[in-house]
Motif scaffolding. Structure first.
Motif, PDB file in Angstrom:
ATOM      1  N   PRO A  60     -17.997   8.296  31.152  1.00  0.00           N
ATOM      2  CA  PRO A  60     -19.096   8.921  31.884  1.00  0.00           C
ATOM      3  C   PRO A  60     -20.263   9.118  30.907  1.00  0.00           C
ATOM      4  CG  PRO A  60     -17.040  10.111  32.250  1.00  0.00           C
ATOM      5  CD  PRO A  60     -16.784   9.124  31.163  1.00  0.00           C
ATOM      6  N   GLU A  61     -21.456   8.924  31.369  1.00  0.00           N
ATOM      7  CA  GLU A  61     -22.629   8.983  30.492  1.00  0.00           C
ATOM      8  C   GLU A  61     -22.736  10.278  29.699  1.00  0.00           C
ATOM      9  OE1 GLU A  61     -25.465   7.893  28.175  1.00  0.00           O
ATOM     10  OE2 GLU A  61     -24.477   6.496  29.532  1.00  0.00           O
ATOM     11  N   PRO A  62     -22.507  11.449  30.317  1.00  0.00           N
ATOM     12  CA  PRO A  62     -22.599  12.675  29.510  1.00  0.00           C
ATOM     13  C   PRO A  62     -21.591  12.693  28.350  1.00  0.00           C
ATOM     14  CG  PRO A  62     -22.600  13.211  31.841  1.00  0.00           C
ATOM     15  CD  PRO A  62     -22.269  11.759  31.734  1.00  0.00           C
ATOM     16  N   LEU A  63     -20.382  12.221  28.589  1.00  0.00           N
ATOM     17  CA  LEU A  63     -19.370  12.174  27.538  1.00  0.00           C
ATOM     18  C   LEU A  63     -19.778  11.173  26.457  1.00  0.00           C
ATOM     19  CD1 LEU A  63     -16.627  12.969  26.370  1.00  0.00           C
ATOM     20  CD2 LEU A  63     -15.589  11.239  27.856  1.00  0.00           C
ATOM     21  N   ASN A  64     -20.257  10.036  26.858  1.00  0.00           N
ATOM     22  CA  ASN A  64     -20.711   9.027  25.907  1.00  0.00           C
ATOM     23  C   ASN A  64     -21.824   9.591  25.023  1.00  0.00           C
ATOM     24  OD1 ASN A  64     -20.708   6.154  24.990  1.00  0.00           O
ATOM     25  ND2 ASN A  64     -22.825   6.310  25.671  1.00  0.00           N
ATOM     26  N   ALA A  65     -22.769  10.287  25.611  1.00  0.00           N
ATOM     27  CA  ALA A  65     -23.875  10.855  24.842  1.00  0.00           C
ATOM     28  C   ALA A  65     -23.363  11.880  23.833  1.00  0.00           C
ATOM     29  CB  ALA A  65     -24.896  11.491  25.780  1.00  0.00           C
ATOM     30  N   GLN A  66     -22.430  12.725  24.249  1.00  0.00           N
ATOM     31  CA  GLN A  66     -21.865  13.725  23.335  1.00  0.00           C
ATOM     32  C   GLN A  66     -21.122  13.058  22.184  1.00  0.00           C
ATOM     33  OE1 GLN A  66     -19.650  15.986  26.349  1.00  0.00           O
ATOM     34  NE2 GLN A  66     -20.763  17.803  25.638  1.00  0.00           N
ATOM     35  N   MET A  67     -20.357  12.038  22.490  1.00  0.00           N
ATOM     36  CA  MET A  67     -19.594  11.348  21.466  1.00  0.00           C
ATOM     37  C   MET A  67     -20.518  10.627  20.486  1.00  0.00           C
ATOM     38  SD  MET A  67     -16.388  10.080  23.763  1.00  0.00           S
ATOM     39  CE  MET A  67     -15.484   9.342  22.444  1.00  0.00           C
ATOM     40  N   GLU A  68     -21.564  10.004  20.994  1.00  0.00           N
ATOM     41  CA  GLU A  68     -22.520   9.342  20.111  1.00  0.00           C
ATOM     42  C   GLU A  68     -23.202  10.351  19.196  1.00  0.00           C
ATOM     43  OE1 GLU A  68     -25.028   7.108  22.778  1.00  0.00           O
ATOM     44  OE2 GLU A  68     -23.796   5.301  22.526  1.00  0.00           O
ATOM     45  N   LEU A 106     -20.121   4.898  16.673  1.00  0.00           N
ATOM     46  CA  LEU A 106     -19.281   5.363  17.784  1.00  0.00           C
ATOM     47  C   LEU A 106     -17.882   4.761  17.669  1.00  0.00           C
ATOM     48  CD1 LEU A 106     -18.871   6.968  20.351  1.00  0.00           C
ATOM     49  CD2 LEU A 106     -19.866   5.063  21.627  1.00  0.00           C
ATOM     50  N   SER A 107     -17.809   3.496  17.296  1.00  0.00           N
ATOM     51  CA  SER A 107     -16.515   2.841  17.134  1.00  0.00           C
ATOM     52  C   SER A 107     -15.676   3.537  16.067  1.00  0.00           C
ATOM     53  CB  SER A 107     -16.722   1.373  16.763  1.00  0.00           C
ATOM     54  OG  SER A 107     -15.476   0.731  16.588  1.00  0.00           O
ATOM     55  N   ASP A 108     -16.256   3.805  14.907  1.00  0.00           N
ATOM     56  CA  ASP A 108     -15.521   4.487  13.842  1.00  0.00           C
ATOM     57  C   ASP A 108     -15.128   5.898  14.258  1.00  0.00           C
ATOM     58  OD1 ASP A 108     -15.642   2.274  12.180  1.00  0.00           O
ATOM     59  OD2 ASP A 108     -17.420   2.996  11.102  1.00  0.00           O
ATOM     60  N   PHE A 109     -16.008   6.567  14.984  1.00  0.00           N
ATOM     61  CA  PHE A 109     -15.707   7.912  15.479  1.00  0.00           C
ATOM     62  C   PHE A 109     -14.492   7.876  16.404  1.00  0.00           C
ATOM     63  CE2 PHE A 109     -16.289  11.234  18.736  1.00  0.00           C
ATOM     64  CZ  PHE A 109     -16.296  12.359  17.930  1.00  0.00           C
ATOM     65  N   LEU A 110     -14.445   6.908  17.302  1.00  0.00           N
ATOM     66  CA  LEU A 110     -13.323   6.797  18.233  1.00  0.00           C
ATOM     67  C   LEU A 110     -12.023   6.477  17.494  1.00  0.00           C
ATOM     68  CD1 LEU A 110     -15.066   4.971  21.190  1.00  0.00           C
ATOM     69  CD2 LEU A 110     -14.201   7.317  21.155  1.00  0.00           C
ATOM     70  N   VAL A 111     -12.111   5.666  16.435  1.00  0.00           N
ATOM     71  CA  VAL A 111     -10.918   5.389  15.629  1.00  0.00           C
ATOM     72  C   VAL A 111     -10.420   6.683  14.996  1.00  0.00           C
ATOM     73  CG1 VAL A 111     -10.085   4.247  13.530  1.00  0.00           C
ATOM     74  CG2 VAL A 111     -11.442   2.961  15.197  1.00  0.00           C
ATOM     75  N   GLU A 112     -11.317   7.483  14.422  1.00  0.00           N
ATOM     76  CA  GLU A 112     -10.923   8.741  13.776  1.00  0.00           C
ATOM     77  C   GLU A 112     -10.339   9.727  14.786  1.00  0.00           C
ATOM     78  OE1 GLU A 112     -10.755   9.297  10.479  1.00  0.00           O
ATOM     79  OE2 GLU A 112     -11.321   7.182  10.364  1.00  0.00           O
ATOM     80  N   VAL A 113     -10.959   9.830  15.942  1.00  0.00           N
ATOM     81  CA  VAL A 113     -10.447  10.723  16.990  1.00  0.00           C
ATOM     82  C   VAL A 113      -9.058  10.272  17.430  1.00  0.00           C
ATOM     83  CG1 VAL A 113     -10.795  11.435  19.385  1.00  0.00           C
ATOM     84  CG2 VAL A 113     -12.714  11.487  17.789  1.00  0.00           C
ATOM     85  N   SER A 114      -8.870   8.974  17.575  1.00  0.00           N
ATOM     86  CA  SER A 114      -7.569   8.443  17.978  1.00  0.00           C
ATOM     87  C   SER A 114      -6.503   8.757  16.946  1.00  0.00           C
ATOM     88  CB  SER A 114      -7.660   6.928  18.199  1.00  0.00           C
ATOM     89  OG  SER A 114      -8.556   6.639  19.241  1.00  0.00           O
TER      90      SER A 114
END
Length: 69
Positions: free
Chosen positions: A9-17, A27-35
């Motif tokens: 969802p766009e709001p979630l994407n914006a927060q994650m970015e 964003l890709s590296d952030f998602l790897v770290e969160v995972s």
């Protein structure tokens, strides 16, 4: 490495970015770290319940250890 497409969802994407930028990550590296963090938490949870199961019914024994001088 494998590429994965996810729909956010766009709001979630914006927060994650925003969080990724604040931490100097893509964003890709952030998602790897969160995972990785989620996997570590799940492994810790499983280990906790495994150890709790082994200790079930041994409260008196544990308390006796604590009472040692």
């Amino acid at each position: 490495m494998r590429a994965v497409t996810i729909n956010l969802p766009e709001p979630l994407n914006a927060q994650m970015e925003q969080l990724a930028r604040e931490n100097g990550l893509t964003l890709s590296d952030f998602l790897v770290e969160v995972s990785k963090d989620i996997i570590m938490q799940e492994e810790a949870r499983k280990q906790f319940y495994e150890r709790a199961g082994r200790g079930r019914g041994r409260a008196a024994e544990a308390l006796a250890l604590l009472r040692r001088d």
